[in-house]
Design a protein around this motif. Sequence first.
Motif, mmCIF file in Angstrom:
data_model
loop_
_atom_site.group_PDB
_atom_site.id
_atom_site.type_symbol
_atom_site.label_atom_id
_atom_site.label_comp_id
_atom_site.label_asym_id
_atom_site.label_seq_id
_atom_site.Cartn_x
_atom_site.Cartn_y
_atom_site.Cartn_z
ATOM 1 N N LEU A 316 23.982 -2.056 10.976
ATOM 2 C CA LEU A 316 23.202 -0.839 11.199
ATOM 3 C C LEU A 316 21.958 -0.811 10.324
ATOM 4 C CD1 LEU A 316 25.854 2.015 11.547
ATOM 5 C CD2 LEU A 316 24.053 1.451 13.183
ATOM 6 N N MET A 317 22.124 -1.177 9.062
ATOM 7 C CA MET A 317 20.990 -1.178 8.138
ATOM 8 C C MET A 317 19.962 -2.236 8.531
ATOM 9 S SD MET A 317 21.273 -1.111 3.994
ATOM 10 C CE MET A 317 19.905 -0.483 3.002
ATOM 11 N N ALA A 318 20.424 -3.395 8.972
ATOM 12 C CA ALA A 318 19.506 -4.446 9.404
ATOM 13 C C ALA A 318 18.732 -4.018 10.645
ATOM 14 C CB ALA A 318 20.282 -5.728 9.671
ATOM 15 N N ALA A 319 19.419 -3.356 11.584
ATOM 16 C CA ALA A 319 18.730 -2.892 12.791
ATOM 17 C C ALA A 319 17.660 -1.854 12.454
ATOM 18 C CB ALA A 319 19.745 -2.310 13.772
ATOM 19 N N GLY A 320 17.975 -0.919 11.554
ATOM 20 C CA GLY A 320 16.984 0.070 11.155
ATOM 21 C C GLY A 320 15.836 -0.514 10.373
ATOM 22 N N SER A 321 16.124 -1.510 9.556
ATOM 23 C CA SER A 321 15.068 -2.122 8.751
ATOM 24 C C SER A 321 14.046 -2.854 9.610
ATOM 25 C CB SER A 321 15.675 -3.094 7.738
ATOM 26 O OG SER A 321 16.234 -4.224 8.389
ATOM 27 N N ILE A 322 14.447 -3.290 10.811
ATOM 28 C CA ILE A 322 13.487 -3.961 11.701
ATOM 29 C C ILE A 322 12.345 -3.018 12.044
ATOM 30 C CG2 ILE A 322 13.198 -4.959 14.001
ATOM 31 C CD1 ILE A 322 16.063 -5.997 13.789
ATOM 32 N N GLY A 323 12.679 -1.760 12.381
ATOM 33 C CA GLY A 323 11.637 -0.785 12.658
ATOM 34 C C GLY A 323 10.815 -0.445 11.427
ATOM 35 N N HIS A 324 11.471 -0.328 10.275
ATOM 36 C CA HIS A 324 10.752 -0.023 9.039
ATOM 37 C C HIS A 324 9.776 -1.140 8.673
ATOM 38 C CE1 HIS A 324 10.082 1.676 5.059
ATOM 39 N NE2 HIS A 324 10.364 0.487 4.533
ATOM 40 N N ILE A 325 10.213 -2.383 8.792
ATOM 41 C CA ILE A 325 9.340 -3.519 8.476
ATOM 42 C C ILE A 325 8.178 -3.593 9.467
ATOM 43 C CG2 ILE A 325 9.247 -6.040 8.359
ATOM 44 C CD1 ILE A 325 12.147 -5.959 7.359
ATOM 45 N N TYR A 326 8.468 -3.317 10.730
ATOM 46 C CA TYR A 326 7.401 -3.360 11.740
ATOM 47 C C TYR A 326 6.311 -2.338 11.436
ATOM 48 C CZ TYR A 326 5.032 -2.327 16.142
ATOM 49 O OH TYR A 326 4.074 -2.074 17.084
ATOM 50 N N LEU A 327 6.695 -1.079 11.175
ATOM 51 C CA LEU A 327 5.694 -0.045 10.895
ATOM 52 C C LEU A 327 4.963 -0.299 9.585
ATOM 53 C CD1 LEU A 327 7.640 3.138 12.023
ATOM 54 C CD2 LEU A 327 5.728 2.017 13.189
ATOM 55 N N GLY A 328 5.606 -0.997 8.666
ATOM 56 C CA GLY A 328 4.957 -1.283 7.387
ATOM 57 C C GLY A 328 4.076 -2.517 7.406
ATOM 58 N N THR A 329 4.040 -3.242 8.526
ATOM 59 C CA THR A 329 3.221 -4.464 8.609
ATOM 60 C C THR A 329 2.349 -4.431 9.860
ATOM 61 O OG1 THR A 329 5.118 -5.579 9.657
ATOM 62 C CG2 THR A 329 4.846 -5.861 7.276
ATOM 63 N N GLU A 333 -1.928 0.059 10.991
ATOM 64 C CA GLU A 333 -3.067 -0.489 10.258
ATOM 65 C C GLU A 333 -3.173 0.152 8.873
ATOM 66 O OE1 GLU A 333 -7.966 -0.842 10.708
ATOM 67 O OE2 GLU A 333 -6.780 0.295 12.161
ATOM 68 N N GLY A 334 -3.244 -0.676 7.840
ATOM 69 C CA GLY A 334 -3.434 -0.201 6.478
ATOM 70 C C GLY A 334 -2.161 0.098 5.718
ATOM 71 N N ALA A 335 -1.004 0.091 6.396
ATOM 72 C CA ALA A 335 0.241 0.427 5.705
ATOM 73 C C ALA A 335 0.659 -0.670 4.736
ATOM 74 C CB ALA A 335 1.344 0.683 6.727
ATOM 75 N N TYR A 336 0.521 -1.932 5.142
ATOM 76 C CA TYR A 336 0.950 -3.030 4.270
ATOM 77 C C TYR A 336 0.089 -3.102 3.009
ATOM 78 C CZ TYR A 336 1.727 -7.746 2.538
ATOM 79 O OH TYR A 336 1.995 -8.815 1.736
ATOM 80 N N GLU A 337 -1.216 -2.861 3.139
ATOM 81 C CA GLU A 337 -2.092 -2.896 1.966
ATOM 82 C C GLU A 337 -1.672 -1.874 0.927
ATOM 83 O OE1 GLU A 337 -3.991 -5.062 5.095
ATOM 84 O OE2 GLU A 337 -3.097 -3.045 5.038
ATOM 85 N N GLY A 338 -1.152 -0.722 1.382
ATOM 86 C CA GLY A 338 -0.722 0.298 0.444
ATOM 87 C C GLY A 338 0.434 -0.162 -0.424
ATOM 88 N N MET A 339 1.391 -0.902 0.155
ATOM 89 C CA MET A 339 2.519 -1.380 -0.634
ATOM 90 C C MET A 339 2.213 -2.711 -1.312
ATOM 91 S SD MET A 339 5.396 -0.759 -1.897
ATOM 92 C CE MET A 339 5.845 0.744 -1.032
ATOM 93 N N ARG A 340 1.301 -3.480 -0.747
ATOM 94 C CA ARG A 340 0.975 -4.779 -1.351
ATOM 95 C C ARG A 340 0.079 -4.614 -2.568
ATOM 96 N NH1 ARG A 340 -0.038 -8.414 -3.895
ATOM 97 N NH2 ARG A 340 -0.434 -10.599 -3.345
ATOM 98 N N HIS A 341 -0.974 -3.816 -2.432
ATOM 99 C CA HIS A 341 -1.926 -3.656 -3.524
ATOM 100 C C HIS A 341 -1.838 -2.296 -4.203
ATOM 101 C CE1 HIS A 341 -3.795 -7.377 -2.164
ATOM 102 N NE2 HIS A 341 -3.852 -6.877 -0.938
ATOM 103 N N GLY A 342 -1.188 -1.331 -3.558
ATOM 104 C CA GLY A 342 -1.024 -0.015 -4.163
ATOM 105 C C GLY A 342 -2.058 1.001 -3.741
#
Length: 383
Positions: A316-329, A333-342
């Motif tokens: 269940l956690m792996a299935a949910g994390s797929i959506g979380h990783i997708y929206l964060g990358t 647009e711009g979401a990954y830069e926020g967590m990568r560089h702050g």
Amino acid sequence: MNKWITSLALAAMFAAGTALAQESKAPPPASVAAPQATQPVPAATAPNVESIDILKQNQAERTRDQPGNNSPTWRIVKEGTNNYSSLPGLESGVLIQPKAQFPGQSRATTAGEAWRQYRNGPLTAIGAGLILAGLFIVIVLYFVAGPIRNKEAPTGRVIERFTPVERAVHWTVALSFVTLAISGLIMLFGKFLLLPIIGYTLFGYLTYLLKNVHNFVGPLFAVSIVVFFVMYVRDNLPRKEDFGWLIRFGGLLGGKEPSSGRFNAGEKIWFWGGLVLLGLIVSASGFVLDMLVPGIAYTRGNMQIANIVHLLGTTLMAAGSIGHIYLGTLGMEGAYEGMRHGYVDDTWAKEHHDLWYDQVQKGEIPRVRTQQRPGDAPAPVKV
């Protein structure tokens, strides 16, 4: 003459052998018959049909009449009776668990075999279905709705969204989870996908390595979840604007993304449901499987239950994390830069987290600061 003597000797030997065979098959005298059980065997350890003493007597008779036939002894073993063993530990005197039946099975069998069939059958199918469903939803979102783009051009002025400590904790949780997910999925599905390709030897070495990696990374993941909770719980508390975000499905209905604070309602659902609830379930069941929880009887049955809970929670956690990783990358647009560089651009903050952006502009969040990137034009001065 010698021939006659030899023939008489052979006849005598044959007659003696026949008499001995008939004597061995005769029932024993009443005076030497095996004693019957005088005390009842406790119900917790007694077989379902016959007492242990009677089964032992039956085994003695079966061994005499049919050498090599150990069915009475195996009847005791299959009943799950706790016999004597010099080995320490719970259930060391129980060779085979009693019969049991898991959901989806047509008939009862030994508990160990029933669990193995349930784990390799329905549970594996459920886990695969959950993960494939998560992948399917992400693929549909990407090719039908497309990634979420900023509607306005970047301003060149960036805002610190995550401090270095917050990012370090987030990446610790993320990397440890990915390590656990990959190793766990290989151990779960590898026998069906990898084993036919790489063979038993290489698959054995691989799963042995991944099992040890899984056991050592698990406690790190559990500790990082606790730190993550303490650090982010304040910003993930439910607020009134979250209801409006859910009603409009985060902007899928209405065309404009609803107002939200530092984290929107979708991120809060993942925080409380995915990270906190499922994370604690997975961690607790994992500690049981590692035998790190005091006060628990580590019987076969308890370990099988912990394995089932762990498998369902992790898939269940792996299935949910797929959506979380997708929206964060790729998905935003711009979401990954926020967590990568702050840091995120003003435009991204206003379009996706407008209430949080207003707090930053008003100085209500003093720990968040703004800065210019090298080469950016000077930011306009607010009057």
